[in-house]
Design a protein around this motif. Structure first.
Motif, PDB file in Angstrom:
ATOM      1  N   HIS A 125       0.643  -1.239  -0.115  1.00 64.10           N
ATOM      2  CA  HIS A 125       0.216   0.159  -0.083  1.00 64.10           C
ATOM      3  C   HIS A 125       0.744   1.220  -0.043  1.00 64.10           C
ATOM      4  O   HIS A 125       0.585   2.393  -0.647  1.00 64.10           O
ATOM      5  N   VAL A 126       1.919   1.281   0.736  1.00 64.30           N
ATOM      6  CA  VAL A 126       3.048   2.340   0.813  1.00 64.30           C
ATOM      7  C   VAL A 126       3.456   2.436  -0.618  1.00 64.30           C
ATOM      8  O   VAL A 126       3.594   3.781  -1.106  1.00 64.30           O
ATOM      9  N   VAL A 127       3.736   1.598  -1.234  1.00 65.75           N
ATOM     10  CA  VAL A 127       4.467   1.773  -2.596  1.00 65.75           C
ATOM     11  C   VAL A 127       3.462   2.412  -3.561  1.00 65.75           C
ATOM     12  O   VAL A 127       3.817   3.132  -4.482  1.00 65.75           O
ATOM     13  N   GLN A 128       2.261   1.795  -3.373  1.00 65.03           N
ATOM     14  CA  GLN A 128       1.108   1.880  -4.412  1.00 65.03           C
ATOM     15  C   GLN A 128       0.664   3.576  -4.304  1.00 65.03           C
ATOM     16  O   GLN A 128       0.369   4.302  -5.319  1.00 65.03           O
ATOM     17  N   GLN A 129       0.877   4.207  -3.004  1.00 61.43           N
ATOM     18  CA  GLN A 129       0.410   5.458  -2.761  1.00 61.43           C
ATOM     19  C   GLN A 129       1.544   6.229  -3.255  1.00 61.43           C
ATOM     20  O   GLN A 129       1.408   7.407  -3.741  1.00 61.43           O
ATOM     21  N   SER A 130       2.881   5.985  -3.372  1.00 64.60           N
ATOM     22  CA  SER A 130       3.835   6.705  -3.803  1.00 64.60           C
ATOM     23  C   SER A 130       4.163   6.840  -5.273  1.00 64.60           C
ATOM     24  O   SER A 130       4.889   7.706  -5.824  1.00 64.60           O
ATOM     25  N   VAL A 131       3.286   6.104  -6.043  1.00 65.20           N
ATOM     26  CA  VAL A 131       3.528   5.899  -7.440  1.00 65.20           C
ATOM     27  C   VAL A 131       2.782   7.402  -7.885  1.00 65.20           C
ATOM     28  O   VAL A 131       3.174   7.893  -8.890  1.00 65.20           O
ATOM     29  N   ALA A 132       1.953   7.793  -7.335  1.00 68.12           N
ATOM     30  CA  ALA A 132       0.987   9.228  -7.786  1.00 68.12           C
ATOM     31  C   ALA A 132       2.010  10.327  -8.167  1.00 68.12           C
ATOM     32  O   ALA A 132       1.622  11.039  -8.587  1.00 68.12           O
ATOM     33  N   GLY A 133       3.005  10.268  -6.999  1.00 68.90           N
ATOM     34  CA  GLY A 133       3.886  11.433  -7.149  1.00 68.90           C
ATOM     35  C   GLY A 133       4.982  11.592  -8.380  1.00 68.90           C
ATOM     36  O   GLY A 133       4.803  10.905  -9.051  1.00 68.90           O
ATOM     37  N   PRO A 134       5.724  12.792  -8.274  1.00 66.67           N
ATOM     38  CA  PRO A 134       6.655  12.781  -9.284  1.00 66.67           C
ATOM     39  C   PRO A 134       7.836  11.721  -9.153  1.00 66.67           C
ATOM     40  O   PRO A 134       7.926  11.249  -8.048  1.00 66.67           O
ATOM     41  N   ALA A 135       8.288  11.235 -10.361  1.00 68.24           N
ATOM     42  CA  ALA A 135       9.465  10.422 -10.204  1.00 68.24           C
ATOM     43  C   ALA A 135      10.720  11.022  -9.652  1.00 68.24           C
ATOM     44  O   ALA A 135      11.009  11.982  -9.701  1.00 68.24           O
ATOM     45  N   ARG A 136      11.378  10.045  -8.895  1.00 64.83           N
ATOM     46  CA  ARG A 136      12.496  10.539  -8.248  1.00 64.83           C
ATOM     47  C   ARG A 136      13.715  10.267  -9.216  1.00 64.83           C
ATOM     48  O   ARG A 136      14.777  11.096  -9.528  1.00 64.83           O
ATOM     49  N   ILE A 137      13.906   9.232 -10.059  1.00 63.83           N
ATOM     50  CA  ILE A 137      14.822   8.826 -11.020  1.00 63.83           C
ATOM     51  C   ILE A 137      14.217   9.109 -12.169  1.00 63.83           C
ATOM     52  O   ILE A 137      13.303   8.808 -12.947  1.00 63.83           O
ATOM     53  N   ARG A 138      14.895  10.108 -12.899  1.00 65.73           N
ATOM     54  CA  ARG A 138      14.852  10.482 -14.239  1.00 65.73           C
ATOM     55  C   ARG A 138      15.834  10.331 -15.295  1.00 65.73           C
ATOM     56  O   ARG A 138      16.910  10.298 -14.984  1.00 65.73           O
ATOM     57  N   VAL A 139      15.438  10.777 -16.724  1.00 67.53           N
ATOM     58  CA  VAL A 139      16.618  10.382 -17.738  1.00 67.53           C
ATOM     59  C   VAL A 139      16.729  11.479 -18.556  1.00 67.53           C
ATOM     60  O   VAL A 139      15.879  12.299 -18.857  1.00 67.53           O
ATOM     61  N   ARG A 140      17.934  11.752 -18.858  1.00 67.62           N
ATOM     62  CA  ARG A 140      18.185  12.989 -19.819  1.00 67.62           C
ATOM     63  C   ARG A 140      19.217  12.446 -20.906  1.00 67.62           C
ATOM     64  O   ARG A 140      20.053  11.425 -20.880  1.00 67.62           O
TER      65      ARG A 140
END
Length: 264
Positions: free
Chosen positions: A83-98
């Motif tokens: 449940h904690v992981v599923q709730q954190s998915v709605a936020g912005p991503a921490r790891i991004r790609v450039r």
């Protein structure tokens, strides 16, 4: 001599010959440069292929370690972790790609790298594992971060691999075209122009020889006429000196009119 289809259609002149030689020199330099470019791209292509093989092996190890770590975390932390992981998915991503670009022998190769976004998604996931199994949850998070890192590297290598493959094919086609089509046509054209110029030079030489022979005969004829005229002139002067005209002088042996005999 080369056939018409194996050479360019040009006017055989000295200017055209110089232009064809310049074009052949440019084609030769271009062929050498493209050949070096193809070799450099092939070396880079093989190096990327080896890195792709290593990255895929690392990918298998990372996915296996991440799956095992996730199983341990779920076993220790239990159902609340989901449940904690599923709730954190709605936020912005921490790891991004450039994306960046590397220039290899004039070919722009895309390169991807991952980075951690500042202040994104740290509050909800930090609560995971407080009830128990915090160490396993952190290890699971690190394992999947490693998976993402290997995935980004593999995607970068695969994209560079496809880009290099296309560039090598285009470069090799140009090298083959210069080597098998352009340079032979230019060489055959140069041979044709030289042959035509040599033929024109032989014709000009033959014409000059004929003109020289004609002038020599004309000069000899004029000299003969002058010699005859001079002889006639000299003969006329001698006759006038002795009081006898060449045209009216009679022979002493002529018996047409004989003088009367003188009787004493």
């Amino acid at each position: 001599m080369a056939g018409h289809g194996e050479r360019l259609t040009v006017v055989p002149t000295v200017t055209t010959l110089a232009a064809m030689k310049l074009r052949l020199a440019g084609a030769t330099r271009g062929h050498a440069l493209l050949k070096k470019k193809s070799d450099a791209l092939t070396v880079q292509f093989r190096a990327i292929l080896k890195r792709i093989v290593s990255a895929k092996e690392a990918m298998g190890d990372a996915m296996r370690a991440a799956s095992l770590s996730l199983a341990e975390a779920l076993y220790v932390a239990g159902a609340p972790l989901r449940h904690v992981v599923q709730q954190s998915v709605a936020g912005p991503a921490r790891i991004r790609v450039r994306a960046h670009h590397d220039n290899i022998a004039g070919v722009r190769l895309p390169r991807f790298e991952h980075y951690l976004a500042v202040g994104a998604g740290g509050s909800s996931t930090s609560l995971a594992g407080l009830a128990g199994g915090g160490q396993q949850v952190s290890a699971c998070r690190a394992a999947y971060a490693r998976v993402v890192e290997v995935l980004v590297e593999l995607a970068s290598l695969q994209t560079s691999f496809l880009t290099l493959d296309t560039a090598i094919k285009v470069t090799n086609r140009r090298v083959n075209a210069l080597e098998s089509v352009v340079k032979p046509r230019l060489e055959n054209t140069i041979v044709y122009i030289k042959a035509e110029l040599d033929e024109l030079e032989r014709e000009e030489f033959f014409r000059l020889k004929k003109m020289q022979s004609y002038k020599q005969r004309e000069l000899e004829r004029q000299m003969e006429s002058a010699r005859r005229y001079a002889e006639e002139k000299v003969a006329g002067k001698v006759a006038l000196k002795h009081g006898v005209s060449v045209g009216t002088a009679t022979s002493m042996l002529d018996n047409g009119d004989r003088d009367e005999d003188i009787i004493f």
